[in-house]
Design a protein around this motif. Structure first.
Motif, PDB file in Angstrom:
ATOM      1  N   ALA A   1     -18.626  12.901  45.033  1.00 28.06           N
ATOM      2  CA  ALA A   1     -20.118  12.207  44.441  1.00 28.06           C
ATOM      3  C   ALA A   1     -20.755  12.800  46.044  1.00 28.06           C
ATOM      4  O   ALA A   1     -22.004  12.753  45.340  1.00 28.06           O
ATOM      5  CB  ALA A   1     -19.489  10.781  43.646  1.00 28.06           C
TER       6      ALA A   1
ATOM      7  N   GLU B   1     -24.541  11.170  33.845  1.00 28.48           N
ATOM      8  CA  GLU B   1     -24.492   9.940  35.230  1.00 28.48           C
ATOM      9  C   GLU B   1     -25.205  11.896  35.752  1.00 28.48           C
ATOM     10  O   GLU B   1     -25.972  11.068  36.975  1.00 28.48           O
ATOM     11  CB  GLU B   1     -23.707   9.502  35.731  1.00 28.48           C
ATOM     12  N   LEU B   2     -24.300  12.301  36.062  1.00 29.11           N
ATOM     13  CA  LEU B   2     -25.467  13.399  36.651  1.00 29.11           C
ATOM     14  C   LEU B   2     -26.673  13.816  36.229  1.00 29.11           C
ATOM     15  O   LEU B   2     -27.458  13.932  37.143  1.00 29.11           O
ATOM     16  CB  LEU B   2     -24.551  14.900  36.277  1.00 29.11           C
TER      17      LEU B   2
ATOM     18  N   TYR C   1     -16.190  13.822  35.709  1.00 29.87           N
ATOM     19  CA  TYR C   1     -18.227  13.100  35.405  1.00 29.87           C
ATOM     20  C   TYR C   1     -18.492  13.168  34.363  1.00 29.87           C
ATOM     21  O   TYR C   1     -17.636  13.472  33.288  1.00 29.87           O
ATOM     22  CB  TYR C   1     -18.672  14.526  36.579  1.00 29.87           C
TER      23      TYR C   1
ATOM     24  N   LEU D   1     -21.732  15.989  45.888  1.00 34.31           N
ATOM     25  CA  LEU D   1     -22.121  16.827  44.780  1.00 34.31           C
ATOM     26  C   LEU D   1     -23.267  16.669  44.640  1.00 34.31           C
ATOM     27  O   LEU D   1     -24.155  17.655  44.774  1.00 34.31           O
ATOM     28  CB  LEU D   1     -21.754  15.971  44.050  1.00 34.31           C
ATOM     29  N   MET D   2     -23.743  15.083  45.412  1.00 35.67           N
ATOM     30  CA  MET D   2     -25.825  14.579  45.618  1.00 35.67           C
ATOM     31  C   MET D   2     -26.194  15.733  45.845  1.00 35.67           C
ATOM     32  O   MET D   2     -27.487  16.254  46.062  1.00 35.67           O
ATOM     33  CB  MET D   2     -25.539  14.059  45.585  1.00 35.67           C
TER      34      MET D   2
ATOM     35  N   GLU E   1     -28.744  11.359  38.152  1.00 39.31           N
ATOM     36  CA  GLU E   1     -29.065  11.987  39.296  1.00 39.31           C
ATOM     37  C   GLU E   1     -30.101  13.348  39.046  1.00 39.31           C
ATOM     38  O   GLU E   1     -30.833  13.351  40.330  1.00 39.31           O
ATOM     39  CB  GLU E   1     -27.221  12.029  40.093  1.00 39.31           C
ATOM     40  N   LEU E   2     -29.702  14.565  38.889  1.00 37.03           N
ATOM     41  CA  LEU E   2     -30.921  15.679  39.112  1.00 37.03           C
ATOM     42  C   LEU E   2     -31.784  14.555  38.587  1.00 37.03           C
ATOM     43  O   LEU E   2     -32.786  15.421  39.331  1.00 37.03           O
ATOM     44  CB  LEU E   2     -29.800  16.646  38.108  1.00 37.03           C
TER      45      LEU E   2
ATOM     46  N   ILE F   1     -19.635  20.909  33.206  1.00 37.41           N
ATOM     47  CA  ILE F   1     -18.826  19.954  33.278  1.00 37.41           C
ATOM     48  C   ILE F   1     -18.030  19.734  32.744  1.00 37.41           C
ATOM     49  O   ILE F   1     -17.470  20.002  31.776  1.00 37.41           O
ATOM     50  CB  ILE F   1     -19.370  18.827  34.842  1.00 37.41           C
TER      51      ILE F   1
ATOM     52  N   ASN G   1     -16.072  19.969  39.521  1.00 39.04           N
ATOM     53  CA  ASN G   1     -15.130  19.408  38.741  1.00 39.04           C
ATOM     54  C   ASN G   1     -14.003  18.956  40.691  1.00 39.04           C
ATOM     55  O   ASN G   1     -12.925  18.547  40.669  1.00 39.04           O
ATOM     56  CB  ASN G   1     -14.644  19.263  37.881  1.00 39.04           C
TER      57      ASN G   1
ATOM     58  N   PHE H   1     -26.379  18.856  44.776  1.00 44.38           N
ATOM     59  CA  PHE H   1     -27.346  19.060  44.427  1.00 44.38           C
ATOM     60  C   PHE H   1     -29.280  18.993  44.583  1.00 44.38           C
ATOM     61  O   PHE H   1     -30.138  20.343  44.530  1.00 44.38           O
ATOM     62  CB  PHE H   1     -27.827  18.162  43.086  1.00 44.38           C
TER      63      PHE H   1
ATOM     64  N   GLU I   1     -15.512  16.510  31.463  1.00 45.88           N
ATOM     65  CA  GLU I   1     -16.130  14.799  31.185  1.00 45.88           C
ATOM     66  C   GLU I   1     -14.075  14.469  31.106  1.00 45.88           C
ATOM     67  O   GLU I   1     -13.335  14.901  30.464  1.00 45.88           O
ATOM     68  CB  GLU I   1     -16.960  14.571  29.972  1.00 45.88           C
TER      69      GLU I   1
END
Length: 245
Positions: free
Chosen positions: A118, A205-206, A201, A121-122, A209-210, A142, A109, A125, A144
């Motif tokens: 963002a 949503e994360l 975050y 960060l992706m 993406e993972l 994280i 964060n 990952f 939120e």
């Protein structure tokens, strides 16, 4: 590198705010055991003063700790001389092949450098996924939106030779902490100040993406028996083993 967690705040973080990491450690060890990760290299991103690295090293894991703060790493190197530590941004660090990547304390964060957004960060990952061995784990937490009941909060904490004042403001998806410290050095107290900003975050949503990257994901409100504080969420992401892919 020296703008964040400078000498006095690094000292206070280590001696006064160790509970989160130390209470998380048994649950993290249990997750590693559950997935039969009993040896190998663990990369800790945002390792701070080496509290978790010390626990992991005591269980015979090899540890590479990465943190942006030189002052925190000075403490870590003294605490865990058998581990390796590097002063780097989490977003530019080289992550070698490893059994697990762990990041405790909402490290992703923090907006400590311009590389944290963002998109980056992706990319991080994906980098972690590529570095993990089949069956390897990526464990992190994280913060939120909604950490505070109101938009602002002030907190005062003191220890044997230090005092810290924190003023927090949550506005939209940004949390700002103004941190003023007083640490006794010799006869007098030395004043320092830092301002930390965090991008907030949403875990769902994360997790999505993972999963898109290829991880199998669990979203949890605890590390074992340790229930995470308000608006904190842990994500346990597993890279499928060869037999599962």
């Amino acid at each position: 590198m020296n703008d964040w967690y400078r000498e006095d705040l690094a000292y206070i973080q280590d001696v006064g705010f160790s509970n989160y990491t130390l209470k998380s450690a048994p649950g993290i060890l249990a997750i590693l055991e559950r997935d039969r990760i009993r040896e190998g290299l663990i990369v800790e991103l945002g390792c701070r003063s080496g509290l978790l690295a010390e626990v992991l090293s005591s269980k015979e894991y090899r540890v590479l700790g990465i943190d942006i703060s030189e002052s925190l790493l000075e403490i870590a190197r003294t605490k865990v001389p058998e581990a390796e530590f590097q002063a780097r941004s989490l977003f530019s660090a080289e992550i070698p092949p490893c059994s697990a990547v762990i990041s405790v304390g909402e490290c992703f964060n923090y907006l400590f450098d311009a590389e944290n957004n963002a998109v980056r960060l992706m990319e991080l990952f994906q980098h972690i996924y590529n570095a993990l061995m089949p069956g390897g784990l990526f464990i992190f937490d994280i913060v939120e939106p909604g950490q505070m009941d109101s938009g602002t909060e002030q907190r005062f904490t003191e220890g044997k030779d230090w005092v810290v004042l924190v003023d927090k403001v949550e506005a939209g998806d940004i949390l700002t902490r103004r941190i003023i410290t007083f640490r006794k050095v010799g006869e007098f107290y030395r004043r320092s100040e830092e301002v930390h900003r965090q991008q907030l975050y949403r875990a769902a949503e994360l997790a999505g993406e993972l999963e898109r990257i290829g991880f199998q994901v669990e979203v949890m409100g605890n590390y074992g028996e340790f229930a995470l504080p308000k608006a904190r969420v842990a994500l346990i992401a597993k890279k499928p083993s060869d037999s599962q892919s």
